[in-house]
Design an enzyme around this catalytic site. Structure first.
Site, PDB file in Angstrom:
ATOM      1  N   SER A   6       4.549  -5.581   3.234  1.00 38.78           N
ATOM      2  CA  SER A   6       3.252  -5.606   3.759  1.00 38.78           C
ATOM      3  C   SER A   6       2.182  -6.362   2.746  1.00 38.78           C
ATOM      4  CB  SER A   6       2.715  -4.083   3.951  1.00 38.78           C
ATOM      5  OG  SER A   6       1.675  -3.756   4.754  1.00 38.78           O
ATOM      6  N   LEU A   7       1.318  -5.625   2.219  1.00 32.43           N
ATOM      7  CA  LEU A   7       0.251  -6.099   1.340  1.00 32.43           C
ATOM      8  C   LEU A   7       0.960  -7.158   0.336  1.00 32.43           C
ATOM      9  CD1 LEU A   7      -1.114  -5.778  -1.614  1.00 32.43           C
ATOM     10  CD2 LEU A   7      -2.296  -6.838   0.053  1.00 32.43           C
ATOM     11  N   HIS A  37       0.189  -1.775  11.479  1.00 33.75           N
ATOM     12  CA  HIS A  37       1.521  -2.314  12.016  1.00 33.75           C
ATOM     13  C   HIS A  37       1.747  -2.010  13.506  1.00 33.75           C
ATOM     14  CE1 HIS A  37       1.724  -4.156   8.060  1.00 33.75           C
ATOM     15  NE2 HIS A  37       1.681  -3.313   7.329  1.00 33.75           N
ATOM     16  N   GLN A  82       1.394 -10.082  11.065  1.00 31.91           N
ATOM     17  CA  GLN A  82       1.754  -9.016  10.188  1.00 31.91           C
ATOM     18  C   GLN A  82       0.882  -7.707  10.474  1.00 31.91           C
ATOM     19  OE1 GLN A  82       0.729  -8.301   6.099  1.00 31.91           O
ATOM     20  NE2 GLN A  82       2.502  -8.629   5.530  1.00 31.91           N
ATOM     21  N   ARG A 125      -8.614  -8.883   4.735  1.00 31.81           N
ATOM     22  CA  ARG A 125      -7.586  -8.066   5.285  1.00 31.81           C
ATOM     23  C   ARG A 125      -7.852  -6.448   5.105  1.00 31.81           C
ATOM     24  NH1 ARG A 125      -2.198  -5.609   4.022  1.00 31.81           N
ATOM     25  NH2 ARG A 125      -0.712  -6.182   5.536  1.00 31.81           N
ATOM     26  N   GLN A 174       0.853  -1.249   0.156  1.00 36.33           N
ATOM     27  CA  GLN A 174       0.028   0.035   0.000  1.00 36.33           C
ATOM     28  C   GLN A 174       0.998   1.350  -0.116  1.00 36.33           C
ATOM     29  OE1 GLN A 174      -3.115  -0.403   2.757  1.00 36.33           O
ATOM     30  NE2 GLN A 174      -4.246   1.690   2.349  1.00 36.33           N
TER      31      GLN A 174
END
Length: 776
Positions: free
Chosen positions: A87-88, A191, A239, A112, A9
């Site tokens: 991340s993603l 996060h 995560q 998510r 992202q």
């Protein structure tokens, strides 16, 4: 060697994927059907300005990344040696590695994105130009403890996350120091600890899916290390609320020999990699890094099911199946208590192991014990009602029964309470011999079944550290105690007869050097000896149900847990590491102290409940005077016959600095306590025996120091009595720099799962090292 990278992202832009959607219409149509809107219209045109919204951004990036990787494969790119995503982007890395197919990955990302998009009331900011240590120091200096370090993009680009006001305050402070700080356009503190609710919801959703072993090594954001077979679901859930360790991910790849980094569809990560290759040192992986075979990429969509991951080792000439958290220890133990894993959180006295902690363990499929030692019956009953009200579907739980040598009648009263509430499992701790209270609890649950065998519904898990005590628990109940209970009408004739065929405890936990009561045993010496004793006892009495033997003490890292299982432990039990958690029943001030201790920060002191015997407990010493003062009191007790015999200077010192009360005041408090608990004989004994009176006065300090710690009386912090062992220091070092470093992010059930997962992974790696890959 080559690594393929996928951005997350922040890399989205209007028009992305324009040349991909028409090239792969089937995948595009599948994605649009799952999402319920046109994915190509969103990415190319974004007519409703939704592309920047998390619940739309994440599926869009996932699809475009997948299509981009498909294109690279179709164009003949050789298979990579590693895959990683920010991340993603990690979902694309896992999909490309065959952990799940395109459709499954999209469903995961859709959920998510929804969960993260629903999170509110948080903010994030990118801090540029400071390293981790300097940034953390500034936040600490200004008491911005509500802010987490969320993304470690490079050595000098770190993203912080936390409440909006705190982020704004940090921005002002950093800008005043000429540090660049850019508040990001996000809806929440991703996060960070503030995403725990989303993490838990996503973890439940992940359990609905099947995951395969990665066919190409994927580096996880949470650990900056490769995924293993069982790691995907738990790691993906973590995560969401854990820092993205991108800098360490790249350093790991550098250390593994990667020289070529190929980013799919973007250049965001490429710039970070270039910075890190100039400024960072490589991390040398623990595993060997075989070279790529140069074969072409697989097709991305609809990947076939990957075969289970196996350990390439030979054991007696046959392949060995990979270990998982659920296969460690004894299947019998798991079946006996209806738990998923052979893992137990032990009781910690005075309710430090709270009912809430026990419930969390039970709902996670693990076994936990309520620390009832030292609690009034009213609190025990209240806790019992809460546990039984929450665990209504057969989940495992137990309560502690602490030996009480000073007031043995309380043992029997505690057991009577447990029997009234139909408690089926107790943890017997600090016992030197089998007592009538223990035998009563055990025998009340005995009955002979239709098969002629004796069956037990009441079980005892006995924590022992001496062979003679272990032998007593693994033997049938002493005949004279059984006869006594029968004569009192407490047990039936059938139960008296059945007592001959079962041990007092079928579950024995060998307690090596630990927090609280300890004999300071060495696990590698104590456990093998006890295991031999168990086998001999089992053979001697031919019990129909085998004895399970576990290990406790010093277990705070995967390596320590692995050692326990390798030695033959049927289960492991942890204590110290669980008291520095959100659900533990001690003060926040104590938890702050505990989260910073190291392995050398404990000491031994007299046990308050067994003061006269010289029994010891292990306690925290860092920043506290309790260990020194407690040992001084015991030394005085052994050298003098009464309080009056102690030199006047020493008496004044104890009253003014240790007790902050006179001996007379302490004795009056002690008298009131004894009277209220119907222990008048202790008063009579003390008045007749000055040494006994001295012991009771000194024991007051031990209760007082525990109450100070439990309540968090910071004005008298130096007198805190905090039971803990070096296992917590080892645990603190293990989780340092991870999401579990602050105690506010720790929960006993999650610690247990992570510890077992990492233990299984460690053992699998160890087998790989000991048994190099062979034709199996």
């Amino acid at each position: 060697m080559k690594a393929i990278l996928f951005a997350g992202q922040g890399a989205q832009f209007r028009g992305m994927g324009k040349d991909l959607f028409s090239r792969y219409p089937d995948m595009t149509a599948t994605a649009s059907g799952i999402l319920g809107y046109s994915i190509d219209t969103l990415c190319i045109e974004d007519p409703e300005n939704k592309l920047s919204l998390t619940q739309y951004t994440q599926p869009a990036l996932y699809v475009v990344n997948a299509l981009g990787y498909r294109k690279l494969c179709d164009e003949g790119m050789a298979a990579p040696d590693f895959l990683a995503g920010h991340s993603l982007g990690e979902y694309n890395a896992l999909q490309a590695a065959g952990v799940f197919d395109f459709v499954t990955g999209l469903r995961l990302v859709q959920r998510r994105g929804k969960l993260m998009g629903e999170a509110r009331h948080g903010a994030m900011a990118a801090v540029i130009g400071l390293d981790e240590e300097s940034l953390a120091a500034i936040l600490q200096q200004h008491q911005l403890t509500s802010i987490d370090l969320a993304n470690f993009n490079t050595l000098s680009q770190i993203v912080i996350a936390g409440p909006v006001d705190a982020i704004r305050q940090a921005e002002k402070i950093l800008l005043a120091k000429d540090v660049r700080c850019v508040v990001l356009n996000v809806s929440a503190a991703f996060h960070s600890r503030y995403m725990n609710d989303a993490r838990q919801a996503f973890a439940a959703y992940l359990r609905e899916f099947r995951f395969h072993a990665p066919q190409v090594r994927v580096i996880a954001n949470v650990t900056a290390r490769p995924y293993h077979e069982v790691g995907a679901p738990d790691t993906l859930a973590q995560q969401i609320s854990s820092p993205v360790r991108w800098a360490d991910t790249v350093r790991y790849l550098m250390g593994a020999g990667c020289e070529q980094f190929v980013e799919v569809g973007s250049a965001v990560l490429t710039r970070m990699v270039a910075d890190l290759r100039k400024t960072a040192t490589p991390l040398v992986p623990e595993e060997a890094t075989p070279a790529s075979d140069g074969t072409a990429c697989r097709e991305v969509p609809n990947l076939p099911a990957a075969p289970p991951l196996t350990v390439p080792a030979r054991v007696n000439g046959s392949a060995s199946r990979a270990l998982t958290a659920a296969t460690l220890g004894s299947a019998l133990f798991r079946q006996r208590f209806g738990v998923k894993c052979a893992y137990v959180s032990g009781a910690m006295y005075r309710g430090i192991a709270t009912p809430r902690l026990v419930v969390r363990m039970g709902k996670a499929g693990l076994l936990g014990f309520f620390g009832t030692g030292g609690l009034p019956f009213s609190e025990i009953e209240q806790g019992l009602r809460y546990i039984q009200g929450e665990l209504r579907h057969g989940e495992a739980y137990g309560l502690n029964l602490l030996a009480n040598y000073a007031y043995p009648a309380l043992e029997r009263q505690t057991v009577d309470l447990y029997l009234r509430y139909n408690v089926k499992l107790i943890e017997a701790a600090a016992f030197m011999q089998v007592t009538p209270a223990l035998v009563l609890f055990r025998l009340k649950g005995l009955q002979r079944g239709a098969d002629g065998k004796v069956h037990a519904t009441h079980r005892i898990l006995a924590k022992v550290s001496r062979p003679e005590v272990a032998e007593a628990f693994m033997s049938p109940a002493p005949a004279h105690i059984v006869q006594q209970l029968f004569n009192e009408g407490q047990i039936s004739a059938e139960q008296m007869e059945a007592a001959k065929y079962v041990p007092v405890a079928e579950d024995i936990c060998i307690e090596a050097d630990s927090g609280g009561h300890t004999d300071g045993g060495i696990p590698s010496v104590l456990f093998p000896a006890m295991l031999g004793l168990k086998n001999a006892m089992q053979a001697q009495f031919a019990y129909s149900e085998p004895i399970c033997m576990g290990l406790a003490g010093g277990i705070g890292t995967p390596e320590a847990a692995a050692a326990a299982f390798v030695m033959g432990a049927d289960f492991i039990l942890t204590g110290s590491i669980n008291q520095c958690t959100v659900d533990a029943g001690t003060s926040d001030d104590v938890k702050l102290l505990l989260q910073d201790i190291n392995v050398q920060d404990t000491d031994y002191a007299p046990a308050g409940d067994m003061f006269e015997t010289g029994a010891r407990v292990q306690v925290m010493k860092k920043g506290l005077f309790f260990p020194t003062r407690a040992n001084k009191l015991f030394s005085l007790y052994t050298h003098y016959g009464s309080l009056d015999e102690i030199p006047e200077k020493t008496r004044k010192q104890i009253q003014s600095t240790y007790f902050k009360k006179t001996f007379d005041d302490v004795w009056q408090e002690t008298r009131i306590y004894l009277e209220s608990h119907d222990l008048l004989h202790e008063i009579v004994k003390a008045e007749a025996n000055p040494k006994h009176k001295m012991a009771l006065v000194f024991r007051w300090y031990f209760g007082h120091s525990s109450r100070l710690a439990l309540s968090g009386a910071t004005e008298d912090r130096i007198n805190y009595q905090v039971h803990t062992g070096p296992a917590l220091g080892a645990f603190n070092q293990w989780v340092k720099g991870t999401a579990l470093e602050p105690w506010t992010a720790r929960h006993a059930d999650e610690i247990g799962k992570k510890l077992l997962d990492e233990t299984a992974a460690y053992l699998n790696r160890s087998l790989d090292r000991m048994f190099p890959a062979a034709d199996v």
